[in-house]
Motif scaffolding. Structure first.
Motif, PDB file in Angstrom:
ATOM      1  N   ALA A  67      14.203 -24.953 -41.445  1.00 53.66           N
ATOM      2  CA  ALA A  67      14.488 -24.701 -40.034  1.00 53.66           C
ATOM      3  C   ALA A  67      14.329 -25.983 -39.223  1.00 53.66           C
ATOM      4  O   ALA A  67      15.184 -26.300 -38.378  1.00 53.66           O
ATOM      5  N   PHE A  68      13.281 -26.734 -39.487  1.00 53.21           N
ATOM      6  CA  PHE A  68      13.102 -27.998 -38.766  1.00 53.21           C
ATOM      7  C   PHE A  68      14.240 -28.957 -39.074  1.00 53.21           C
ATOM      8  O   PHE A  68      14.692 -29.716 -38.196  1.00 53.21           O
ATOM      9  N   ALA A  69      14.714 -28.943 -40.309  1.00 50.92           N
ATOM     10  CA  ALA A  69      15.814 -29.834 -40.676  1.00 50.92           C
ATOM     11  C   ALA A  69      17.075 -29.458 -39.900  1.00 50.92           C
ATOM     12  O   ALA A  69      17.750 -30.335 -39.323  1.00 50.92           O
ATOM     13  N   ARG A  70      17.400 -28.171 -39.872  1.00 52.43           N
ATOM     14  CA  ARG A  70      18.556 -27.730 -39.092  1.00 52.43           C
ATOM     15  C   ARG A  70      18.387 -28.116 -37.631  1.00 52.43           C
ATOM     16  O   ARG A  70      19.313 -28.593 -36.968  1.00 52.43           O
ATOM     17  N   PHE A  71      17.188 -27.890 -37.133  1.00 54.58           N
ATOM     18  CA  PHE A  71      16.865 -28.204 -35.744  1.00 54.58           C
ATOM     19  C   PHE A  71      17.118 -29.679 -35.442  1.00 54.58           C
ATOM     20  O   PHE A  71      17.833 -30.028 -34.484  1.00 54.58           O
ATOM     21  N   ALA A  72      16.570 -30.530 -36.276  1.00 54.70           N
ATOM     22  CA  ALA A  72      16.758 -31.969 -36.070  1.00 54.70           C
ATOM     23  C   ALA A  72      18.236 -32.331 -36.146  1.00 54.70           C
ATOM     24  O   ALA A  72      18.727 -33.156 -35.357  1.00 54.70           O
ATOM     25  N   ALA A  73      18.949 -31.705 -37.063  1.00 55.96           N
ATOM     26  CA  ALA A  73      20.373 -32.007 -37.205  1.00 55.96           C
ATOM     27  C   ALA A  73      21.125 -31.638 -35.932  1.00 55.96           C
ATOM     28  O   ALA A  73      21.988 -32.391 -35.467  1.00 55.96           O
ATOM     29  N   ARG A  74      20.775 -30.495 -35.357  1.00 56.37           N
ATOM     30  CA  ARG A  74      21.420 -30.089 -34.108  1.00 56.37           C
ATOM     31  C   ARG A  74      21.158 -31.102 -33.001  1.00 56.37           C
ATOM     32  O   ARG A  74      22.071 -31.488 -32.268  1.00 56.37           O
ATOM     33  N   LEU A  75      19.899 -31.524 -32.891  1.00 58.15           N
ATOM     34  CA  LEU A  75      19.571 -32.493 -31.846  1.00 58.15           C
ATOM     35  C   LEU A  75      20.357 -33.783 -32.050  1.00 58.15           C
ATOM     36  O   LEU A  75      20.928 -34.332 -31.100  1.00 58.15           O
ATOM     37  N   GLU A  76      20.390 -34.235 -33.299  1.00 60.01           N
ATOM     38  CA  GLU A  76      21.100 -35.482 -33.566  1.00 60.01           C
ATOM     39  C   GLU A  76      22.578 -35.334 -33.248  1.00 60.01           C
ATOM     40  O   GLU A  76      23.200 -36.236 -32.668  1.00 60.01           O
ATOM     41  N   ALA A  77      23.138 -34.189 -33.609  1.00 58.40           N
ATOM     42  CA  ALA A  77      24.565 -33.970 -33.328  1.00 58.40           C
ATOM     43  C   ALA A  77      24.809 -33.982 -31.829  1.00 58.40           C
ATOM     44  O   ALA A  77      25.810 -34.537 -31.349  1.00 58.40           O
ATOM     45  N   ALA A  78      23.883 -33.387 -31.079  1.00 59.66           N
ATOM     46  CA  ALA A  78      24.076 -33.314 -29.632  1.00 59.66           C
ATOM     47  C   ALA A  78      24.018 -34.698 -28.986  1.00 59.66           C
ATOM     48  O   ALA A  78      24.557 -34.907 -27.904  1.00 59.66           O
ATOM     49  N   MET A  79      23.361 -35.627 -29.666  1.00 60.13           N
ATOM     50  CA  MET A  79      23.226 -36.956 -29.081  1.00 60.13           C
ATOM     51  C   MET A  79      24.214 -37.948 -29.676  1.00 60.13           C
ATOM     52  O   MET A  79      24.194 -39.121 -29.328  1.00 60.13           O
ATOM     53  N   ALA A  80      25.059 -37.458 -30.560  1.00 63.98           N
ATOM     54  CA  ALA A  80      26.006 -38.369 -31.214  1.00 63.98           C
ATOM     55  C   ALA A  80      27.128 -38.770 -30.257  1.00 63.98           C
ATOM     56  O   ALA A  80      27.657 -39.860 -30.344  1.00 63.98           O
ATOM     57  N   ALA A  81      27.483 -37.861 -29.349  1.00 63.04           N
ATOM     58  CA  ALA A  81      28.582 -38.168 -28.436  1.00 63.04           C
ATOM     59  C   ALA A  81      28.242 -39.409 -27.623  1.00 63.04           C
ATOM     60  O   ALA A  81      27.125 -39.547 -27.126  1.00 63.04           O
ATOM     61  N   PRO A  82      29.178 -40.296 -27.469  1.00 64.67           N
ATOM     62  CA  PRO A  82      28.907 -41.556 -26.770  1.00 64.67           C
ATOM     63  C   PRO A  82      28.869 -41.357 -25.256  1.00 64.67           C
ATOM     64  O   PRO A  82      29.869 -41.500 -24.578  1.00 64.67           O
ATOM     65  N   ALA A  83      27.730 -41.041 -24.766  1.00 63.89           N
ATOM     66  CA  ALA A  83      27.557 -40.897 -23.327  1.00 63.89           C
ATOM     67  C   ALA A  83      26.411 -41.802 -22.912  1.00 63.89           C
ATOM     68  O   ALA A  83      25.737 -42.390 -23.748  1.00 63.89           O
TER      69      ALA A  83
END
Lengths: 201, 201
Positions: A67-83
Motif C-alpha cells: 500500500a505504501f508503495a502504491r501510495f508513493a507511486a501515486r504521489l510521484e506520478a502527481a508530481m511528474a507533470a512539468p509545472a
DNA sequence: CAACATAAATTTACACTGTAAACAATCGTC
DNA sequence: GACGATTGTTTACAGTGTAAATTTATGTTG
C-alpha cells in the motif's frame, strides 16, 4: 508440488496472497478477514500461507508495504507533470487525498495504531521511507526556487500532519456534520500557503 | 447478591469495570485485554460483565466515552485560567498534546479506525460532541474579541486536524528520526497564527 | 415463618480464531 | 529405481467472545 521453488515462484505466491488480502480487506474490512478465508481465496489449504509468511502480522506488513508503495507511486506520478513547484505541491496534496479516499481500507491499514511497529519488517520500512522522501522532495524544490524558506523536512512533515489529520478525522467520522471536508482542505491550503510565506505567482 | 439492583449499583459496577478496563489497557495494550481478564480483575465470573454491557464493543464504547469526557475536562480546565483568547488557545493546544502523550492508549482508542462508529452509542456520541464544542469555544472567543476572522467551527477543525495529525504520526512512529515533535508543533503554531491572521499583542 | 418467584451470578458449552506439530505427497538427485 | 528433502495437507490445541442452561440468594407473600 514441485520439489524446489524458485525465488520467483515464492515471490509470485506472496504477491498473489497480498493481492487477495487487499481485495478481501477492501470488501469485508480488515479485521473480518481470517487466515482460512485467505487460504481459500487462493484455493489452498489453511496452513499453506504459513510456508510463505511467518504469521498473520507478516502478511499484514506485506500488504502495508504494498500500500505504501502504491501510495508513493501515486504521489510521484502527481508530481511528474512539468509545472512550477507550487502547482506540483497542490497536485501532490490532491493525490494524497484521492488515494486515501479511493482506498480507505488501505489507508487505514497504513496508519493503524494497532499494527506492530514497522521496525520488524525491513521491506515495509523501506516503503515508508520512500513515501516520506517523496513528500519532501517538492518542498525542497520550492525552497531552491526561492518560493519558500525553512527546513524542508520539517515543513514536509507539517503538510503531512495536516493532510493526515484531516483525513483521519473524516474517515473516523469525527468531523461535525456541518463541516464540509472540501472546505476544510481549502482552508488548510490557503492557511499553510500564507502562514509559510509561500510565494504565489 | 441483592435480589434487585438499584440503578446506582448498576452504574457503579459499570464505572468500576470501565476503570479496570482503562487500567488494563494502559498496562498491557488494548487488544491484549480479554473479557476473562477483565472479569477476573473485578473478582467476578467471566460472564458477569455481560449483565451490564451488551458485548465487548459496548465496553470499549463506554471506555471511549469516559476518555472523551476526561479529555474534554482537561481542555476546559486549560481554558479556565483568565487569560486573553490567544493564550487560552495556546493552553488548550498544550493540554491536547499533554493528554495524548500522557494517556496514549486512551487517545489511541478514542481515534481508533477499527472501532465501530459512535452512532450506535449515544453516550459516546454525546461525549464527542462535548469535546468538539470545547475545541471551538475559544475560537469563537477570539473572533468576538476581534483577533480573528472566519468560520469558528471550520477554523476549530483545522486546529484539531493539525494537532491530531501530528500526534498520530508521532504515536505511530511515522515521523522521520530527524524530526523533533516539539519543533514540529512550534512550526505548526506559528504557521497557523500567521496563516489565519491571528492578532498577536 | 416457610415457600416461592425472580433477578443475579455462575457454569457449561460452542463456534471460531491463529498456529504448532505430525503427516502425506511429489520431485530432483545418486 | 530408491532415497531424501521440500511442499502442501491434516490434525490438534489453546484461547477468544458469547449463547444457553443452571445455580444461588434475596424480597415478597400465603
Amino acid at each position: 508440488m514441485p520439489r524446489v521453488l524458485s525465488s520467483e515462484d515464492v515471490e509470485a505466491f506472496r504477491a498473489r496472497l497480498c493481492e487477495a488480502a487487499q481485495t478481501l480487506f477492501a470488501e469485508r474490512g480488515i479485521e473480518a478477514v481470517t487466515m482460512r478465508e485467505l487460504a481459500q481465496a487462493l484455493g489452498v489449504s489453511p496452513m499453506t500461507p504459513y510456508r510463505y509468511f511467518k504469521d498473520k502480522d507478516a502478511i499484514l506488513a506485506a500488504v502495508r508495504a504494498a500500500a505504501f508503495a502504491r501510495f508513493a507511486a501515486r504521489l510521484e506520478a502527481a508530481m511528474a507533470a512539468p509545472a512550477d513547484p507550487l502547482h506540483r505541491s497542490r497536485n501532490a496534496g490532491q493525490a494524497y487525498v484521492d488515494f486515501a479516499l479511493a482506498e480507505p481500507q488501505a489507508y487505514r491499514l497504513m496508519f493503524d495504531l494497532n499494527q506492530p511497529t514497522e521496525g520488524d519488517y525491513p521491506e515495509l520500512q523501506g516503503a515508508i521511507v520512500r513515501a516520506r522522501r517523496t513528500m519532501t522532495v517538492h518542498i525542497e524544490a520550492m525552497i531552491e526556487a526561492g518560493q519558500l524558506e525553512g527546513d524542508a523536512e520539517l515543513i514536509g512533515h507539517l503538510f503531512w500532519s495536516v493532510l493526515h489529520g484531516m483525513l483521519m478525522l473524516q474517515l473516523t467520522g469525527k468531523l461535525a456534520p456541518t463541516i464540509d471536508p472540501v472546505k476544510l482542505r481549502g482552508l488548510a491550503l490557503v492557511t499553510l500557503v500564507k502562514g509559510l510565506g509561500i510565494a504565489t505567482p
